[in-house]
Design an enzyme around this catalytic site. Sequence first.
Site, PDB file in Angstrom:
ATOM      1  N   GLY A  52      19.080  25.766  24.999  1.00  0.00           N
ATOM      2  CA  GLY A  52      19.410  27.057  25.617  1.00  0.00           C
ATOM      3  C   GLY A  52      20.641  26.940  26.497  1.00  0.00           C
ATOM      4  O   GLY A  52      20.541  26.784  27.707  1.00  0.00           O
ATOM      5  N   GLY A  98      22.687  28.975  27.788  1.00  0.00           N
ATOM      6  CA  GLY A  98      23.032  30.318  28.274  1.00  0.00           C
ATOM      7  C   GLY A  98      23.534  30.219  29.695  1.00  0.00           C
ATOM      8  O   GLY A  98      24.173  29.225  30.075  1.00  0.00           O
ATOM      9  N   ASN A  99      23.212  31.195  30.507  1.00  0.00           N
ATOM     10  CA  ASN A  99      23.675  31.220  31.892  1.00  0.00           C
ATOM     11  C   ASN A  99      23.244  29.939  32.631  1.00  0.00           C
ATOM     12  O   ASN A  99      24.066  29.180  33.137  1.00  0.00           O
ATOM     13  CB  ASN A  99      23.104  32.500  32.548  1.00  0.00           C
ATOM     14  CG  ASN A  99      23.425  32.581  34.021  1.00  0.00           C
ATOM     15  OD1 ASN A  99      24.378  31.972  34.485  1.00  0.00           O
ATOM     16  ND2 ASN A  99      22.619  33.315  34.752  1.00  0.00           N
ATOM     17  N   LYS A 155       8.048  40.478  39.125  1.00  0.00           N
ATOM     18  CA  LYS A 155       8.915  40.349  37.944  1.00  0.00           C
ATOM     19  C   LYS A 155       8.940  41.681  37.226  1.00  0.00           C
ATOM     20  O   LYS A 155       7.986  42.462  37.314  1.00  0.00           O
ATOM     21  CB  LYS A 155       8.363  39.275  36.996  1.00  0.00           C
ATOM     22  CG  LYS A 155       9.380  38.716  36.031  1.00  0.00           C
ATOM     23  CD  LYS A 155      10.276  37.689  36.688  1.00  0.00           C
ATOM     24  CE  LYS A 155      11.329  37.160  35.765  1.00  0.00           C
ATOM     25  NZ  LYS A 155      12.050  36.016  36.360  1.00  0.00           N
ATOM     26  N   GLY A 157      21.612  27.115  31.476  1.00  0.00           N
ATOM     27  CA  GLY A 157      21.879  25.846  30.782  1.00  0.00           C
ATOM     28  C   GLY A 157      23.341  25.445  30.869  1.00  0.00           C
ATOM     29  O   GLY A 157      23.658  24.259  31.049  1.00  0.00           O
TER      30      GLY A 157
HETATM   31  P1  NAD Z   1      20.384  33.507  28.974  1.00  0.00           P
HETATM   32  O1  NAD Z   1      19.997  34.624  28.097  1.00  0.00           O
HETATM   33  O2  NAD Z   1      21.732  33.498  29.602  1.00  0.00           O
HETATM   34  O3  NAD Z   1      20.287  32.115  28.169  1.00  0.00           O
HETATM   35  C1  NAD Z   1      19.227  31.780  27.336  1.00  0.00           C
HETATM   36  C2  NAD Z   1      19.749  30.818  26.287  1.00  0.00           C
HETATM   37  O4  NAD Z   1      18.669  30.394  25.475  1.00  0.00           O
HETATM   38  C3  NAD Z   1      20.790  31.411  25.355  1.00  0.00           C
HETATM   39  O5  NAD Z   1      21.767  30.420  25.055  1.00  0.00           O
HETATM   40  C4  NAD Z   1      19.995  31.726  24.093  1.00  0.00           C
HETATM   41  O6  NAD Z   1      20.807  31.706  22.914  1.00  0.00           O
HETATM   42  C5  NAD Z   1      19.018  30.557  24.109  1.00  0.00           C
HETATM   43  N1  NAD Z   1      17.795  30.820  23.356  1.00  0.00           N
HETATM   44  C6  NAD Z   1      17.090  31.963  23.255  1.00  0.00           C
HETATM   45  N2  NAD Z   1      16.019  31.771  22.461  1.00  0.00           N
HETATM   46  C7  NAD Z   1      16.045  30.485  22.096  1.00  0.00           C
HETATM   47  C8  NAD Z   1      15.218  29.665  21.303  1.00  0.00           C
HETATM   48  N3  NAD Z   1      14.119  30.170  20.704  1.00  0.00           N
HETATM   49  N4  NAD Z   1      15.547  28.375  21.157  1.00  0.00           N
HETATM   50  C9  NAD Z   1      16.643  27.869  21.760  1.00  0.00           C
HETATM   51  N5  NAD Z   1      17.469  28.577  22.513  1.00  0.00           N
HETATM   52  C10 NAD Z   1      17.171  29.869  22.684  1.00  0.00           C
HETATM   53  O7  NAD Z   1      19.225  33.398  30.074  1.00  0.00           O
HETATM   54  P2  NAD Z   1      19.252  32.565  31.432  1.00  0.00           P
HETATM   55  O8  NAD Z   1      19.518  33.503  32.548  1.00  0.00           O
HETATM   56  O9  NAD Z   1      20.083  31.349  31.251  1.00  0.00           O
HETATM   57  O10 NAD Z   1      17.721  32.159  31.558  1.00  0.00           O
HETATM   58  C11 NAD Z   1      17.165  31.081  30.802  1.00  0.00           C
HETATM   59  C12 NAD Z   1      15.800  30.730  31.374  1.00  0.00           C
HETATM   60  O11 NAD Z   1      15.942  30.385  32.749  1.00  0.00           O
HETATM   61  C13 NAD Z   1      14.771  31.865  31.332  1.00  0.00           C
HETATM   62  O12 NAD Z   1      13.497  31.300  31.131  1.00  0.00           O
HETATM   63  C14 NAD Z   1      14.842  32.436  32.733  1.00  0.00           C
HETATM   64  O13 NAD Z   1      13.642  33.100  33.117  1.00  0.00           O
HETATM   65  C15 NAD Z   1      15.040  31.167  33.525  1.00  0.00           C
HETATM   66  N6  NAD Z   1      15.604  31.380  34.851  1.00  0.00           N
HETATM   67  C16 NAD Z   1      16.790  32.008  35.005  1.00  0.00           C
HETATM   68  C17 NAD Z   1      17.313  32.160  36.279  1.00  0.00           C
HETATM   69  C18 NAD Z   1      18.656  32.767  36.484  1.00  0.00           C
HETATM   70  O14 NAD Z   1      19.174  32.669  37.599  1.00  0.00           O
HETATM   71  N7  NAD Z   1      19.288  33.346  35.472  1.00  0.00           N
HETATM   72  C19 NAD Z   1      16.603  31.700  37.390  1.00  0.00           C
HETATM   73  C20 NAD Z   1      15.378  31.065  37.184  1.00  0.00           C
HETATM   74  C21 NAD Z   1      14.898  30.898  35.904  1.00  0.00           C
END
Ligand code: NAD
Length: 398
Positions: free
Chosen positions: A208, A210-211, A96, A213
């Site tokens: 969350g 984001g991507n 990572k 969710g």
């Molecule tokens: P992202 O930045 O696109 O989305 C994160 C979301 O969480 C955003 O909507 C943000 O506003 C929200 N957020 C941030 N802090 C917060 C809080 N304190 N309370 C509530 N919401 C909050 O990131 P992502 O790529 O969607 O990743 C989210 C999680 O999934 C991370 O833990 C990441 O490690 C994990 N993950 C991502 C992937 C991937 O393919 N992107 C793969 C495996 C795991």
Amino acid sequence: MLDTAQALIKRGGKTLGLSEKQTRDLIKINKEHVFEIELSSGKKLKAYRVQHNNKRGPYKGGIRFHTDVDLDEVRALATLMSFKTAAVGLPLGGGKGGVTVNPKTLSDVELEELSRKYARYLAPHIGPNKDVPAPDVNTDSRIIDWMVDEYSVVTGDKTYASFTGKSLGNGGSKGRDAATGRGGVIALQRLLELLGKKDQKMTIAIQGFGNVGSFFGVIAKDEQPKWQLVAASDSKSAIYSKTGFDARDLDVFKQKKGRFSNWPNATILTNEELIALDVDILVLAALGDSVTENNMANVKAKYIVELANGPINEAAHDYLISKDKVILPDIIANSGGVIVSYFEWVQNCNGQDWTAEKVNDQLKSYMIKAVDTLYKTSKENKISLKEAAFVNAIKNLL
Ligand code: NAD
């Protein structure tokens, strides 16, 4: 998060009767790169790449740009990656990376400079057969494209297999952007089927949006019309509606950088209130340590999906299991991202271009196999799904 990951490895080691040395070896981190990146503007940023375990293949794991990034967080996430790739049977290890920065405070020029300098510094330590980074929180295909370009300038490598999560025109794989959310939906559906709860009406709250969710929400709507999304949050606030939301509407709103606090006709809640909602399924898709000793007693959902990495700490896991909750663990629930990253790497190494259908079909078979094995191990050993995930991973790492 690091404590929780290591505690789960120790528990898994006990279940399998490993010696202390064997367990220590599983926890041990192979290599840590800690460095500083200075931008032309004079800003100095702390940067990391932790390479945990490469017994099964090249290190694999994302790069995070966030103010909370520190060495312990990167160690925890690298460790989780080794156990994730092993739990789902990929020929990859775990690593990572991250930079302690709020990318929103950087100009586009600075963001490109940061991405290129990060790749340039690490170029001798990464590569298609050594360590293959990917995007994570606040990093995307644009950033990865800069990194791949810089890596190829420094090393002459033209395979594009040095990073995954690239844009489609630049060696990326179809289906990668949606893969983590899609994998989460497949895993949850399969688990509910095994529990005899398939096709039941259920309400969902997503922490969350984001991507990961948002793809979970949109794909869940397409795949399982009986699930109703009633709440979602961003970092500032949550929205709730008894009659439910169309995940696509929320997605379009978020793509336009909307804040949920401005969403019309919904009850505005705090993130803590979202976690405490009386829903059937709580999807944790934000950051680590979202449910801890401080709020675990508030959780009412029966099914909790760890779509983020490490969103439930050890104490909260044990408490929730004692309350008969079902936790679909992160190293399985969010493994869709690394599974399709693996497909991207295979395509790059072999000069192939898979169709979206092929990617999604293969993803489905990996996810279903992983959940079936998880469920079996949990039943046979009378342990939680989270503990079972680590037991399965350890078996593949010995
Ligand atoms: P992202 O930045 O696109 O989305 C994160 C979301 O969480 C955003 O909507 C943000 O506003 C929200 N957020 C941030 N802090 C917060 C809080 N304190 N309370 C509530 N919401 C909050 O990131 P992502 O790529 O969607 O990743 C989210 C999680 O999934 C991370 O833990 C990441 O490690 C994990 N993950 C991502 C992937 C991937 O393919 N992107 C793969 C495996 C795991």
